[in-house]
Motif scaffolding. Sequence first.
Motif, mmCIF file in Angstrom:
data_model
loop_
_atom_site.group_PDB
_atom_site.id
_atom_site.type_symbol
_atom_site.label_atom_id
_atom_site.label_comp_id
_atom_site.label_asym_id
_atom_site.label_seq_id
_atom_site.Cartn_x
_atom_site.Cartn_y
_atom_site.Cartn_z
ATOM 1 N N GLY A 132 -10.458 0.503 -12.329
ATOM 2 C CA GLY A 132 -9.498 1.163 -12.206
ATOM 3 C C GLY A 132 -7.697 1.375 -12.474
ATOM 4 O O GLY A 132 -7.359 1.747 -13.137
ATOM 5 N N LEU A 133 -7.607 -0.122 -11.376
ATOM 6 C CA LEU A 133 -6.601 -1.053 -11.699
ATOM 7 C C LEU A 133 -6.439 -1.063 -13.148
ATOM 8 O O LEU A 133 -5.528 -1.157 -13.892
ATOM 9 C CB LEU A 133 -6.285 -1.837 -11.180
ATOM 10 C CG LEU A 133 -6.842 -1.786 -9.627
ATOM 11 C CD1 LEU A 133 -6.565 -3.117 -8.489
ATOM 12 C CD2 LEU A 133 -4.995 -0.965 -8.574
ATOM 13 N N CYS A 134 -7.372 -1.696 -13.750
ATOM 14 C CA CYS A 134 -7.385 -2.499 -15.165
ATOM 15 C C CYS A 134 -7.100 -1.106 -16.403
ATOM 16 O O CYS A 134 -5.736 -0.901 -17.309
ATOM 17 C CB CYS A 134 -8.586 -2.730 -15.784
ATOM 18 S SG CYS A 134 -8.753 -4.267 -14.954
ATOM 19 N N ILE A 180 10.580 0.317 -17.827
ATOM 20 C CA ILE A 180 10.401 -0.865 -17.631
ATOM 21 C C ILE A 180 9.795 -1.194 -16.231
ATOM 22 O O ILE A 180 9.633 -2.044 -15.922
ATOM 23 C CB ILE A 180 12.305 -1.472 -18.118
ATOM 24 C CG1 ILE A 180 12.776 -2.017 -19.052
ATOM 25 C CG2 ILE A 180 11.964 -3.175 -17.111
ATOM 26 C CD1 ILE A 180 13.953 -2.366 -19.113
ATOM 27 N N VAL A 181 10.349 -0.335 -15.084
ATOM 28 C CA VAL A 181 10.451 -0.153 -14.131
ATOM 29 C C VAL A 181 8.363 -0.232 -14.275
ATOM 30 O O VAL A 181 7.573 -0.545 -13.499
ATOM 31 C CB VAL A 181 11.027 1.185 -13.102
ATOM 32 C CG1 VAL A 181 9.872 0.957 -12.025
ATOM 33 C CG2 VAL A 181 12.212 0.080 -13.258
ATOM 34 N N VAL A 182 8.524 0.974 -15.002
ATOM 35 C CA VAL A 182 6.887 1.487 -15.166
ATOM 36 C C VAL A 182 6.139 0.225 -15.680
ATOM 37 O O VAL A 182 4.966 -0.274 -15.198
ATOM 38 C CB VAL A 182 6.538 2.962 -16.153
ATOM 39 C CG1 VAL A 182 5.077 2.659 -16.042
ATOM 40 C CG2 VAL A 182 7.269 3.634 -15.347
ATOM 41 N N SER A 183 6.791 -0.334 -17.173
ATOM 42 C CA SER A 183 6.036 -1.786 -16.936
ATOM 43 C C SER A 183 5.636 -2.587 -15.896
ATOM 44 O O SER A 183 4.383 -3.694 -16.302
ATOM 45 C CB SER A 183 6.866 -2.045 -18.259
ATOM 46 O OG SER A 183 7.781 -3.303 -18.067
ATOM 47 N N TYR A 210 1.694 -5.856 -13.795
ATOM 48 C CA TYR A 210 1.161 -6.137 -12.460
ATOM 49 C C TYR A 210 -0.495 -5.570 -11.722
ATOM 50 O O TYR A 210 -1.297 -6.404 -11.195
ATOM 51 C CB TYR A 210 2.064 -6.278 -11.388
ATOM 52 C CG TYR A 210 2.669 -7.278 -11.531
ATOM 53 C CD1 TYR A 210 2.462 -9.203 -11.087
ATOM 54 C CD2 TYR A 210 3.827 -7.180 -11.600
ATOM 55 C CE1 TYR A 210 3.635 -9.938 -11.895
ATOM 56 C CE2 TYR A 210 4.651 -8.152 -12.436
ATOM 57 C CZ TYR A 210 4.856 -9.540 -11.791
ATOM 58 O OH TYR A 210 5.517 -10.356 -11.976
ATOM 59 N N MET A 211 -0.828 -4.693 -12.318
ATOM 60 C CA MET A 211 -2.065 -3.512 -11.852
ATOM 61 C C MET A 211 -2.941 -4.322 -13.070
ATOM 62 O O MET A 211 -4.247 -5.023 -12.256
ATOM 63 C CB MET A 211 -1.655 -2.380 -12.391
ATOM 64 C CG MET A 211 -0.993 -1.579 -11.520
ATOM 65 S SD MET A 211 -0.745 0.546 -11.359
ATOM 66 C CE MET A 211 -2.756 1.168 -11.409
ATOM 67 N N LEU A 212 -2.850 -4.036 -14.281
ATOM 68 C CA LEU A 212 -4.097 -5.705 -15.001
ATOM 69 C C LEU A 212 -3.859 -6.446 -14.690
ATOM 70 O O LEU A 212 -5.398 -7.508 -14.250
ATOM 71 C CB LEU A 212 -3.180 -5.473 -16.460
ATOM 72 C CG LEU A 212 -4.101 -6.012 -16.887
ATOM 73 C CD1 LEU A 212 -5.723 -5.715 -17.703
ATOM 74 C CD2 LEU A 212 -3.802 -5.878 -18.592
ATOM 75 N N PHE A 267 7.920 -5.655 -7.334
ATOM 76 C CA PHE A 267 7.849 -5.261 -6.085
ATOM 77 C C PHE A 267 6.654 -4.160 -5.490
ATOM 78 O O PHE A 267 6.504 -3.684 -4.640
ATOM 79 C CB PHE A 267 8.942 -5.667 -5.526
ATOM 80 C CG PHE A 267 8.899 -7.168 -5.662
ATOM 81 C CD1 PHE A 267 8.717 -8.007 -4.356
ATOM 82 C CD2 PHE A 267 10.191 -7.244 -5.956
ATOM 83 C CE1 PHE A 267 8.741 -8.947 -3.725
ATOM 84 C CE2 PHE A 267 10.462 -8.820 -5.606
ATOM 85 C CZ PHE A 267 10.125 -9.587 -4.244
ATOM 86 N N VAL A 268 7.249 -3.348 -5.822
ATOM 87 C CA VAL A 268 6.426 -1.718 -6.054
ATOM 88 C C VAL A 268 4.722 -2.373 -6.440
ATOM 89 O O VAL A 268 4.379 -1.371 -4.971
ATOM 90 C CB VAL A 268 6.891 -0.568 -7.367
ATOM 91 C CG1 VAL A 268 5.277 0.823 -6.833
ATOM 92 C CG2 VAL A 268 8.464 -0.244 -6.795
ATOM 93 N N TYR A 269 4.690 -2.582 -7.074
ATOM 94 C CA TYR A 269 3.116 -2.608 -6.728
ATOM 95 C C TYR A 269 2.524 -3.605 -5.302
ATOM 96 O O TYR A 269 1.257 -3.244 -5.303
ATOM 97 C CB TYR A 269 2.474 -3.441 -8.211
ATOM 98 C CG TYR A 269 1.107 -4.091 -7.943
ATOM 99 C CD1 TYR A 269 0.122 -2.996 -8.227
ATOM 100 C CD2 TYR A 269 0.816 -5.311 -7.857
ATOM 101 C CE1 TYR A 269 -1.045 -3.188 -7.913
ATOM 102 C CE2 TYR A 269 -0.967 -5.727 -7.497
ATOM 103 C CZ TYR A 269 -1.272 -4.798 -8.292
ATOM 104 O OH TYR A 269 -2.779 -5.360 -7.811
ATOM 105 N N VAL A 270 3.187 -5.018 -6.144
ATOM 106 C CA VAL A 270 3.465 -5.912 -4.608
ATOM 107 C C VAL A 270 2.944 -4.730 -3.023
ATOM 108 O O VAL A 270 1.937 -4.667 -2.353
ATOM 109 C CB VAL A 270 4.021 -6.213 -4.078
ATOM 110 C CG1 VAL A 270 3.944 -7.575 -2.790
ATOM 111 C CG2 VAL A 270 4.085 -7.756 -5.460
ATOM 112 N N MET A 271 3.870 -3.590 -2.919
ATOM 113 C CA MET A 271 4.013 -2.914 -1.197
ATOM 114 C C MET A 271 2.609 -2.251 -1.530
ATOM 115 O O MET A 271 1.761 -1.846 -0.761
ATOM 116 C CB MET A 271 5.304 -2.221 -1.678
ATOM 117 C CG MET A 271 6.426 -3.382 -2.077
ATOM 118 S SD MET A 271 7.963 -1.806 -1.730
ATOM 119 C CE MET A 271 7.953 -1.333 -0.260
ATOM 120 N N VAL A 272 2.080 -1.486 -2.850
ATOM 121 C CA VAL A 272 0.864 -0.409 -2.140
ATOM 122 C C VAL A 272 -0.405 -1.213 -2.475
ATOM 123 O O VAL A 272 -1.662 -0.403 -3.408
ATOM 124 C CB VAL A 272 1.526 0.509 -3.099
ATOM 125 C CG1 VAL A 272 2.211 1.560 -2.834
ATOM 126 C CG2 VAL A 272 1.613 0.344 -4.721
#
Length: 404
Positions: free
Chosen positions: A284-286, A313-316, A321-323, A267-272
């Motif tokens: 860059g995301l990869c 786990i949060v960082v993972s 989701y970036m990748l 969700f952190v990824y989705v928000m930003v």
Amino acid sequence: MSPTAVPPRATSTLAIVFLSVAAFASAANMRVIDPLLVQLSVSFGVTVGAASIAATAFLFANGVFVLVHGPFGDRYGKMPVVAIACIGAALCCMLSAISASLGMLTLARFLTGVTGSAIIPLAIAWVGDNVSYEKRQATLARFLTGQTLGLMTGAALGGAIGDWLGWRSVFWVLAAIYILAGGALFVVMRARPDIARPGERAAGSMIGQMLGVLKRPWARTVILVVALEGGVFWGAFTFVGADLHQRFDLGFAAIGLAVAAFGAGGFVYVMVAHHLVRILGERGLCTWGGTGLGIAFAAMALAPTAEVEFAAIVVSGVSFYMLHNTLQTNGTQMAPEARGAGMALFALCLFLGQAVGVPVAAPIVDRWGAPPVFWVAAIVLPVLAFWFSAAIGRRAQLTGETRN
């Protein structure tokens, strides 16, 4: 042709919202039966192991029958197929709720997998048809909200509702969500028939369309990477709960929070995501996603406390989701005239990667614990991400596309 050269059809925010609701139900369905196994064993007078056949039947059908739905969506329209699949899955959930035997429940869960497997791949393919490439990754990230929430809460909701109202109520709730999503999609299509029509379509049979996708070098690259990503990531992450229990003696309620922590990272990824896509670009995301995965799994392997592992786990979740979102975006462009078939192959290879990765890692975990498989993921996933980033760059040079 550049992916931005084809003008997209007008899109609908409501359509994406309801597709995300459908994805929530589909993703939740994958894990919802896990906490119900004890109740099922008591209800049908069998062992927990015997009751697990209901879960296996769903996962098998969900992984295999997506190959049928992809070309079907290309031919008749992706959104209509998703809407019909929602109604079909709702009926199958109702059949699960009234099952009088384990055999009947297993059949119902198998049929739920058959119908529900159309939803997420075809929804992603629909986004590919209707959203320009520049905006597609951010749009897919918003769509991921439903899928991520479903994966995060499926087991928790199944356990809570099953404990409160009984296991049959879980399937009634899922049926209601499917009906809500499917009915809403039919309303949207009635108001906007243009977004329901099939796009440019590949000629030939279902098998011919699949083979046509596989003949493309870029499609083979994307499919190979997503299979390796699924196998390595889930082959390691599946054992996070066992590691927390074995090394830090955490209870099962706390272990359940580990799945929620991964979802929170998503969700952190989705928000930003819209900011990250603009700032970092695909490559860059990869690169940063792979780097984050390497750091996260190394931290899990070395974690001195449960709190450190939870943070990893949060960082993972963010990094995965970036990748993976980048892979999804490229998956929609593997074969623009056969996006349904292409995303069906994408989903199948992700499923096969998971199906192979977990049993390969299991004996290692049994003998040496989870840290060795965490270290494998910490090394392989960054290498895979860097290689795919370089492949994106090489393809951009060949095609003349602007891909950061």
